[in-house]
Design an enzyme around this catalytic site. Sequence first.
Site, PDB file in Angstrom:
ATOM      1  N   ASN A 190       0.340  -5.957  36.193  1.00  0.00           N
ATOM      2  CA  ASN A 190       0.355  -6.906  35.191  1.00  0.00           C
ATOM      3  C   ASN A 190      -0.659  -7.814  35.303  1.00  0.00           C
ATOM      4  OD1 ASN A 190       2.520  -8.214  33.190  1.00  0.00           O
ATOM      5  ND2 ASN A 190       1.625  -9.856  34.230  1.00  0.00           N
ATOM      6  N   GLU A 191      -1.455  -7.899  34.339  1.00  0.00           N
ATOM      7  CA  GLU A 191      -2.759  -8.871  34.405  1.00  0.00           C
ATOM      8  C   GLU A 191      -3.453  -8.877  35.627  1.00  0.00           C
ATOM      9  OE1 GLU A 191      -1.259 -12.449  32.626  1.00  0.00           O
ATOM     10  OE2 GLU A 191      -1.114 -11.918  30.715  1.00  0.00           O
ATOM     11  N   GLU A 195       1.847  -8.108  24.896  1.00  0.00           N
ATOM     12  CA  GLU A 195       2.779  -9.493  24.934  1.00  0.00           C
ATOM     13  C   GLU A 195       2.058 -10.517  24.107  1.00  0.00           C
ATOM     14  OE1 GLU A 195       2.631 -11.121  28.795  1.00  0.00           O
ATOM     15  OE2 GLU A 195       3.216  -9.505  29.962  1.00  0.00           O
TER      16      GLU A 195
END
Length: 668
Positions: free
Chosen positions: A143-144, A300
């Site tokens: 994630n990121e 997102e």
Amino acid sequence: MPLHLGAAWYPEHWPETRWGEDVKLMRDAGLTVVRVGEFAWSSLEPREGAFNLGWLERAIALAADHGLAVVIGTPTAAPPAWMTQAYPDVLAVNADGRPATHGTRCHYDVTSERYLAFCRRIAEKLAICFGHDAHVIGWQIDNEYNTVSYSEDARRAFQNWLRQRYGSLDALNAAWATAYWSQTYSDWTQIPLPIQGTHGFGQPHNPALRLKWRQFITEAYRRFQLNQIEVIRANATPSQWITHNFMGFFDGFDHYVLSADLDFASWDQYYPAGHLDFAHDSAGHDLTRGFKRKNFWLIETQPGSVNWAPINSAQDRGETRAAAWNAVAHGAEAVCYWQWRNALNGQEQYHGSLIAPDGDPRPIYAEISRTGREFRQAGHLFDDTSVEASVAVLHSYEDRWALDFQRHHADFDPLQYLVSFYRPLSRRNIAVDVLSTRAMLDGYKLVIAAPHILDEAIANELIRFVEGGGHLVLGVRSGMKTPDNALRPQRQPALLQAIAGAHVEEYYALREPVDIKSMIRSNETGKRPKLLPAGTAHTWAEWLVPRRDTAVLARYGASNGWLDGQAAITMHTHSPSGGTAYMVGAWLDDALQDSLIGWIVAQAGVEPVLPGLPASVHVMRRGQAYILINNAEPKSVTLPWRAKDHLSGKTARRFMLEPWDVVVATRV
Ligand code: GLA
């Protein structure tokens, strides 16, 4: 692919007895996909080697029962406490040598072999369990990505990476000019990590070392990502795709390199400043679409508000829907909200969500449900379509890093400089691709570039583009550096001098704006040509020396004596193709930049998606569908033809758009 609407769901935050209300409300809202699993490592592997995937199996089955497809995020952005306690070497080390503390996230060392082994194992377990689950459509790795670690593992890996790249210390010493300040290395282990900036010792590290370190971080994340991709691909059916959620213009690593191993790129878009700004926010979509020159997922975005801005204001009523459609307009195949429902505790209690802690919808739920209905209604219009642009703005992480290391003017923000070219295009509703400086440029009418780091491959493609009849705008600081971040031994724009028909005699960081007088006559159709208004240069100005066959489009007014009367903007036309290179030697004020880009666009024969719309209405086209989005003021829009709005069902030429209203029109 259908147009998806989705949310990040964390079933592990709630007792299983509450999951039923979640999935039912998801289905009612028209959600078609949920993302699960990212950050859930302590629930998936509560103790070392003891896996518990049963709850995730049940959650996925329940979602599937309610018609939801599933994306699994691998949980590796949140290593569990048992691991960081037993193996502290998996923790990232900061620039001062201190290891990260457990209890946040992204606290891992991307160069730790031990950590990679743990990641591979959990990703493999998940892939074995879900790789053939028909309801799982894809995977998000981690994630990121963002953390940089200055550990001993990182140091060794960096030194080895440099050894492979340069082959010999003589080659490295020469490329980095290490005799300067006695940096010469006689052993690979002497090469330091570039601890950012000053750190108490006054002077930054060598610009070559700093650039290579960023490239090394990129390679470290690529390896980290591939480590998981390999085990997923080995165990999953080929129809399950793999992506990662990038963070827009974040520049911690080279996104083009990491995207190469993904099926498509995704990104997380938030609006901490409060409102949708078509130019700024669309640039992020166009950037992400450019990572693979392919549509992307907005995996997102905020359902109303975030929790990490200085003021976490909610978007206006209607704005969240407008932002979703803007993503689709720029190439999104999915819009997913973060998050579905807040955990009762943890760091993000205040973040926007669709469902409140009591399990009932928040007010934003109704608006997102409306978007869900609309996606179902109009989604088919976007099957197999993307944005078609005749303008490309080129972008490079290496250029941004190199410029940021040596801004020379504190306000020289390379990203803002890029946006200064994007904004006038967006304002005119001109479709733009944001591409790597290394992209092939066939098919474009206009390319805007400022390749600070220039090698033959980049230069040759730009030359080929102009020789083929294209219009090229070259911005300031073009052609200054080599791929080692060394100065090129030619005047700017170096290898592009011939095609530009001009060179830079000298550059100046400006304390005060400098007047610029343009000699350009407006070329707007239907209007009498008149001189474009005068303006100013700020921050940066280059004294251009045109060749005899090069036109001067603007000159500096009186300033520091050096720039007075010198050429500021030039134009060189290539014969016989008619391709044209413009050198824009100064960072222009917004109004002058806007009129100059407007003029160049017309010279290049670039058309807006639709002409004559009110300034506040943004439009993009995908396939046959025109997506028109209004900002906060009501506006009446007259289209060039009768059209059907696939959201309201109305057929007309004139549409009234309320604040943040959307029309998805096809010509009838
Ligand atoms: C990021 C993260 C999410 C969440 C949101 C909040 O994008 O990926 O996990 O923290 O921010 O805005």
